[in-house]
Design a protein around this motif. Structure first.
Motif, PDB file in Angstrom:
ATOM      1  N   LYS A  78      60.838  72.103  17.869  1.00  0.00           N
ATOM      2  CA  LYS A  78      61.806  73.195  17.737  1.00  0.00           C
ATOM      3  C   LYS A  78      63.231  72.686  17.915  1.00  0.00           C
ATOM      4  O   LYS A  78      63.545  71.966  18.854  1.00  0.00           O
ATOM      5  CB  LYS A  78      61.523  74.293  18.765  1.00  0.00           C
ATOM      6  N   LEU A  79      64.119  73.106  16.994  1.00  0.00           N
ATOM      7  CA  LEU A  79      65.542  72.782  17.080  1.00  0.00           C
ATOM      8  C   LEU A  79      66.303  74.012  17.556  1.00  0.00           C
ATOM      9  O   LEU A  79      66.182  75.094  16.977  1.00  0.00           O
ATOM     10  CB  LEU A  79      66.071  72.355  15.703  1.00  0.00           C
ATOM     11  N   TYR A  95      59.520  73.408  13.222  1.00  0.00           N
ATOM     12  CA  TYR A  95      59.140  72.533  12.115  1.00  0.00           C
ATOM     13  C   TYR A  95      57.670  72.130  12.250  1.00  0.00           C
ATOM     14  O   TYR A  95      57.072  72.275  13.318  1.00  0.00           O
ATOM     15  CB  TYR A  95      60.054  71.308  12.080  1.00  0.00           C
ATOM     16  N   PRO A  96      57.074  71.602  11.194  1.00  0.00           N
ATOM     17  CA  PRO A  96      55.634  71.288  11.214  1.00  0.00           C
ATOM     18  C   PRO A  96      55.228  70.230  12.224  1.00  0.00           C
ATOM     19  O   PRO A  96      54.068  70.194  12.647  1.00  0.00           O
ATOM     20  CB  PRO A  96      55.367  70.793   9.778  1.00  0.00           C
ATOM     21  N   SER A  97      56.162  69.346  12.593  1.00  0.00           N
ATOM     22  CA  SER A  97      55.835  68.290  13.558  1.00  0.00           C
ATOM     23  C   SER A  97      57.058  67.992  14.412  1.00  0.00           C
ATOM     24  O   SER A  97      58.106  68.642  14.267  1.00  0.00           O
ATOM     25  CB  SER A  97      55.353  67.021  12.832  1.00  0.00           C
ATOM     26  N   VAL A 110      70.914  67.916   9.262  1.00  0.00           N
ATOM     27  CA  VAL A 110      69.720  67.259   8.748  1.00  0.00           C
ATOM     28  C   VAL A 110      68.732  67.036   9.885  1.00  0.00           C
ATOM     29  O   VAL A 110      69.094  66.508  10.940  1.00  0.00           O
ATOM     30  CB  VAL A 110      70.078  65.918   8.085  1.00  0.00           C
ATOM     31  N   VAL A 111      67.498  67.445   9.676  1.00  0.00           N
ATOM     32  CA  VAL A 111      66.424  67.265  10.654  1.00  0.00           C
ATOM     33  C   VAL A 111      65.407  66.302  10.069  1.00  0.00           C
ATOM     34  O   VAL A 111      64.886  66.531   8.969  1.00  0.00           O
ATOM     35  CB  VAL A 111      65.750  68.603  10.997  1.00  0.00           C
ATOM     36  N   CYS A 112      65.107  65.242  10.794  1.00  0.00           N
ATOM     37  CA  CYS A 112      64.182  64.215  10.308  1.00  0.00           C
ATOM     38  C   CYS A 112      62.885  64.236  11.108  1.00  0.00           C
ATOM     39  O   CYS A 112      62.896  64.133  12.337  1.00  0.00           O
ATOM     40  CB  CYS A 112      64.833  62.832  10.406  1.00  0.00           C
ATOM     41  N   LEU A 113      61.763  64.381  10.397  1.00  0.00           N
ATOM     42  CA  LEU A 113      60.429  64.298  10.982  1.00  0.00           C
ATOM     43  C   LEU A 113      59.805  62.974  10.551  1.00  0.00           C
ATOM     44  O   LEU A 113      60.435  62.170   9.868  1.00  0.00           O
ATOM     45  CB  LEU A 113      59.571  65.468  10.515  1.00  0.00           C
ATOM     46  N   VAL A 114      58.577  62.739  10.944  1.00  0.00           N
ATOM     47  CA  VAL A 114      57.953  61.451  10.661  1.00  0.00           C
ATOM     48  C   VAL A 114      57.737  61.216   9.170  1.00  0.00           C
ATOM     49  O   VAL A 114      57.778  60.074   8.695  1.00  0.00           O
ATOM     50  CB  VAL A 114      56.613  61.318  11.422  1.00  0.00           C
ATOM     51  N   THR A 467      60.667  79.792  11.515  1.00  0.00           N
ATOM     52  CA  THR A 467      59.699  78.722  11.312  1.00  0.00           C
ATOM     53  C   THR A 467      59.903  78.112   9.938  1.00  0.00           C
ATOM     54  O   THR A 467      59.950  78.834   8.933  1.00  0.00           O
ATOM     55  CB  THR A 467      58.263  79.241  11.427  1.00  0.00           C
ATOM     56  N   VAL A 468      60.055  76.789   9.897  1.00  0.00           N
ATOM     57  CA  VAL A 468      60.235  76.080   8.636  1.00  0.00           C
ATOM     58  C   VAL A 468      58.902  75.481   8.232  1.00  0.00           C
ATOM     59  O   VAL A 468      58.287  74.763   8.994  1.00  0.00           O
ATOM     60  CB  VAL A 468      61.278  74.959   8.774  1.00  0.00           C
TER      61      VAL A 468
END
Length: 469
Positions: A78-79, A95-97, A110-114, A467-468
């Motif tokens: 969560k952001l 976000y999903p992860s 910008v939000v970076c996930l794996v 929720t994204v």
């Protein structure tokens, strides 16, 4: 940061210290929350906010505005977008992860996930674009320029990266920067240059963002598998400073003529790849000492011929054509992570080293001749203080390893947590969207130079969970 890089550093100071986009402030993140400091002088580091919220992973401030993006350990997916001067949470996104990194500029968040990246309009936090099914990026490695160019790795086996226009939401070009996977990258302040380093860490390369052509190739050292902890341009884009898990910080100088030459080369077609292989990494010597090319002298041709007998010609050419460090800093010990920048403090050029041990070190940097930088001040940022903790440099003038710690300020009372602040928020949410946009716009703007209360106990903007997918 990958597990391999974490093992290279080995130690942990318990703090994550990051500078904002123009190096005028920094955030200190720990298990107790996060704090924001203003950098206006060598002798003073003013604390402007202290949050005793919870174990915090990320706290990114937008320039000198009131907006800060926060990710906690209890809700790593969560952001939270916060207005820290009001002590309020404007909105939050799930976000999903787990969120690995967050980058901000005046128009994009910008939000970076794996394996994916999400691009938001920072004025209203509307999701504009998502990049999915990426190669695994466990370090959350990416960088965002002030002109909204976004760079991120696209391979787990080679140092390939994609430059994406986050402003116009279009792909620009791909660059094969290194043979080994990328470990660090950053845009210059004006967005025209991009510096990169691989997991081997011996070579720093600088590319022209306009066409992907190589501008410079700097040799940090000859050691293999050196982990780069920080890679940043100076505000003027004339220098690149790199730190690693060794005891040496390197500063490289960029030749403006090299930039002009790179910009005049043919642009790379959209979507194509420019190759800049040959790390030129050979064993021998520690490579941590600067070396003047004049010391090589007449023996260069003989050495080149001799080495060529054992190594491929292209590797030899790369090694002898690489520029060495213009200035250096010798640290007291290796293994700690440092975030290093070159910034103007009181109109003087300074080298700032923010260490995970909770200290900020300020060095004198002579941009006219380079050489060894001298430590002039250290600030202790470990405790939540209202003002400053001074650390005088004691002992021998040349011995920078001896620090005399002197506390000069009283503890600041902890402000209420976000949960406490939001507990009494109004139940009426009819104007939630308009209020959220208003507070986002207000937080993004630079503060007016007048007396502004740090906390507003009357106005609490509504929190809108999103929720994204």
């Amino acid at each position: 940061m990958s597990d391999t890089n974490q093992k290279c550093f080995g130690k942990t100071g318990g703090f994550s210290i990051k500078f904002n986009q123009d190096y005028t402030s920094l955030s200190v993140v720990s298990k107790q929350g996060y704090r924001l400091f203003s950098l206006s002088s060598v002798d003073r580091v003013d604390e402007i906010f202290c949050s005793h919220d919870e174990d915090t992973r990320i706290a990114e401030r937008l320039f000198s505005s009131s907006l800060v993006a926060v990710v906690t350990a209890s809700e790593p997916h969560k952001l939270k977008v916060c207005h820290f001067k009001k002590g309020t949470e404007i909105c939050n996104y799930s976000y999903p992860s787990d969120i690995l990194s967050v980058k901000l500029n005046r128009s994009r968040l910008v939000v970076c996930l794996v394996d994916s990246i999400y691009i938001h309009n920072i004025r209203d936090m509307r999701l504009l674009h998502s990049i999915k099914n990426m190669s695994n990026n466990p370090a959350g490695l990416c960088t965002l320029s002030l002109s909204s160019h976004l760079a991120y790795p696209i391979s787990t086996t080679a140092g390939e990266l994609q430059i994406f226009d986050a402003g116009n939401l279009t792909s620009r070009l791909k660059v094969k920067a290194h043979d080994s996977p990328l470990s660090a990258m950053n845009f210059s302040f004006n967005g025209t240059l991009l510096a990169t380093a691989s997991e081997k860490g011996t070579v720093i390369r600088v590319f022209c963002v306009k066409n992907g052509q190589k501008v410079h190739e700097f040799r940090r050292g000859l050691k293999r598998h050196v982990s780069i902890g920080s890679l940043n341009f100076s505000i003027c884009a004339s220098y690149v400073v790199a730190s690693s898990n060794t005891e040496t910080v390197h500063i490289f100088r960029i030749d403006p003529k090299s930039i002009e030459q790179a910009e005049r080369r043919n642009c790379i077609d959209n979507g194509s790849t420019t190759s800049n292989n040959n790390e030129g990494e050979t064993d021998g010597g520690d490579g941590d000492k600067s070396e003047d090319a004049s010391n090589i002298g007449w023996g260069m041709s003989f050495i080149t011929k001799a080495v060529t007998a054992y190594f491929p010609t292209n590797v030899v050419t790369d090694v002898f054509s690489q520029d060495r460090a213009y200035a250096t800093v010798q640290l007291a010990e290796a293994g700690l992570r440092y975030e290093c920048v070159i910034a103007k403090v009181e109109k003087e050029t300074r080298l700032l080293l923010a260490c995970e041990d909770g200290f900020l070190y300020m060095y004198d940097f002579d941009d006219s001749k380079g050489g060894e930088c001298k430590l002039i001040r250290a600030h202790d940022l470990r405790l939540p203080l209202h003002d400053i903790t001074e650390v005088d440099i004691g002992g021998n003038e040349n011995d920078t390893s001896v620090l005399n710690v002197k506390l000069t300020a009283s503890m600041m009372p902890a402000p209420g947590t976000y949960a406490g602040v939001l507990k009494g928020r109004p139940g009426d949410k009819m104007s939630a969207d308009s209020d959220r946009c208003r507070d986002l716009c207000e937080a993004v703007e630079y503060p007016i130079k007048s007396t502004i209360p740090l906390f507003d106990e009357i106005q609490f903007p509504p929190v809108t969970p999103i929720t994204v997918e």
